[in-house]
Design a protein around this motif. Structure first.
Motif, short mmCIF file in Angstrom:
data_model
loop_
_atom_site.label_atom_id
_atom_site.label_comp_id
_atom_site.label_asym_id
_atom_site.label_seq_id
_atom_site.Cartn_x
_atom_site.Cartn_y
_atom_site.Cartn_z
N LEU A 1 0.83 -1.21 0.00
CA LEU A 1 0.00 0.00 0.00
C LEU A 1 0.87 1.26 0.00
CD1 LEU A 1 -3.03 -0.53 2.43
CD2 LEU A 1 -3.06 -0.28 -0.04
N VAL A 2 1.87 1.28 0.83
CA VAL A 2 2.73 2.47 0.93
C VAL A 2 3.50 2.70 -0.36
CG1 VAL A 2 4.70 3.49 2.13
CG2 VAL A 2 2.90 2.35 3.44
N VAL A 3 4.09 1.65 -0.90
CA VAL A 3 4.85 1.80 -2.14
C VAL A 3 3.92 2.22 -3.28
CG1 VAL A 3 6.32 0.60 -3.83
CG2 VAL A 3 6.63 0.18 -1.39
N GLY A 4 2.67 1.79 -3.20
CA GLY A 4 1.70 2.19 -4.20
C GLY A 4 1.40 3.68 -4.20
N GLU A 5 1.79 4.38 -3.14
CA GLU A 5 1.58 5.84 -3.07
C GLU A 5 2.64 6.61 -3.85
OE1 GLU A 5 1.27 7.17 0.94
OE2 GLU A 5 -0.25 5.69 1.49
N ILE A 6 3.72 5.95 -4.27
CA ILE A 6 4.79 6.63 -5.01
C ILE A 6 4.28 6.96 -6.41
CG2 ILE A 6 7.14 6.43 -5.90
CD1 ILE A 6 7.69 4.43 -3.64
N ASP A 7 4.54 8.19 -6.84
CA ASP A 7 4.07 8.62 -8.16
C ASP A 7 4.62 7.73 -9.27
OD1 ASP A 7 2.78 10.71 -6.94
OD2 ASP A 7 4.35 12.18 -7.36
#
Length: 248
Positions: free
Chosen positions: A67-73
């Motif tokens: 989930l967190v890595v998915g927030e990277i543009d």
């Protein structure tokens, strides 16, 4: 507020809801405080209900990392590989600053999650699309290290000029009660400066703010971008001159 919480708890349980609740709990209390029992209580279910969506705590952590890595543009298109890598790394930094526990979680995974591998693969791909050789890209990724996630270990975790009463001060309090004696502190700092003049000169060159991650007063973001730009400029120069590690 209570009604909203009750409504939230009555929503059907699914993997995404479990993971988002876990991320929110880790953001608030730290990942060490996260437990399946506590998470189940927050979601209004019995602990066994969670295991229909995450097999164990390790799988929970994997999903949280995803989930967190998915927030990277997403990577930018175009020929400016340097700007694209810079923007991506700074986006990763923003994402991990929102979730301070995430870097350690990423590094602790025995096997990198698909999102982690996708991110690293895309950074490598940006270098390669920019024309950098496999050889130079290999060494560039080593040089970036954890900086690719927006963080790096700092040389000066705190300044010798910190507040004598500050528990983060490397010299520590001058008495067991932690009150500190400014005269003794000053004398200790002078002795350190006399023995290690160059370290003292650099460490006290800027006012330090105890809240800074870099070490009291250095501007975290400036220091990070300064080093990142140095690396990217260096990669660009090596690429332009056709550098290779074998000297060819």
């Amino acid at each position: 507020m209570a009604q909203q919480a009750d409504t939230e708890r009555r929503k059907p349980l699914n993997r995404d809801r479990v993971l988002r609740a876990a991320v929110a709990r880790a953001d608030q209390s730290g990942i060490e405080a996260l437990s399946m029992r506590g998470l189940a209580q927050e979601l209004g279910v019995v602990p066994m209900a969670l295991y229909k969506h995450v097999a164990n705590k390790e799988q929970l952590f994997d999903g949280m990392v995803e989930l967190v890595v998915g927030e990277i543009d997403a990577p930018a298109d175009g020929p400016d590989w340097r700007g694209a890598v810079r923007d991506r790394v700074l986006s990763a930094r923003r994402a991990l600053l929102r979730h301070p526990w995430a870097l350690r979680a990423i590094e602790s995974r025995g096997t990198p999650t698909p999102a982690v591998l996708d991110y690293l693969d895309s950074v490598i791909g940006t270098f390669r699309r920019g024309g950098l050789s496999v050889d130079l890209t290999h060494h560039a990724m080593h040089a970036l290290g954890s900086r690719v996630w927006g963080f790096t270990q700092e040389l000066f975790p705190a300044s010798p000029a910190a507040d004598p009463a500050d528990p983060a001060d490397p010299a520590g309090p001058a008495d067991p009660a932690g009150r500190g004696d400014q005269g003794e502190q000053a004398a200790a700092l002078r002795a350190m400066a006399a023995r290690y003049p160059h370290i003292a000169e650099i460490a006290t060159a800027r006012a330090h703010d105890g809240a800074s991650v870099v070490g009291g007063g250095c501007d975290d973001q400036f220091e990070f971008e300064f080093a990142l730009d140095l690396l990217l400029d260096g990669f660009a120069r090596l690429h332009e001159c056709g550098w290779s590690s074998d000297g060819g």
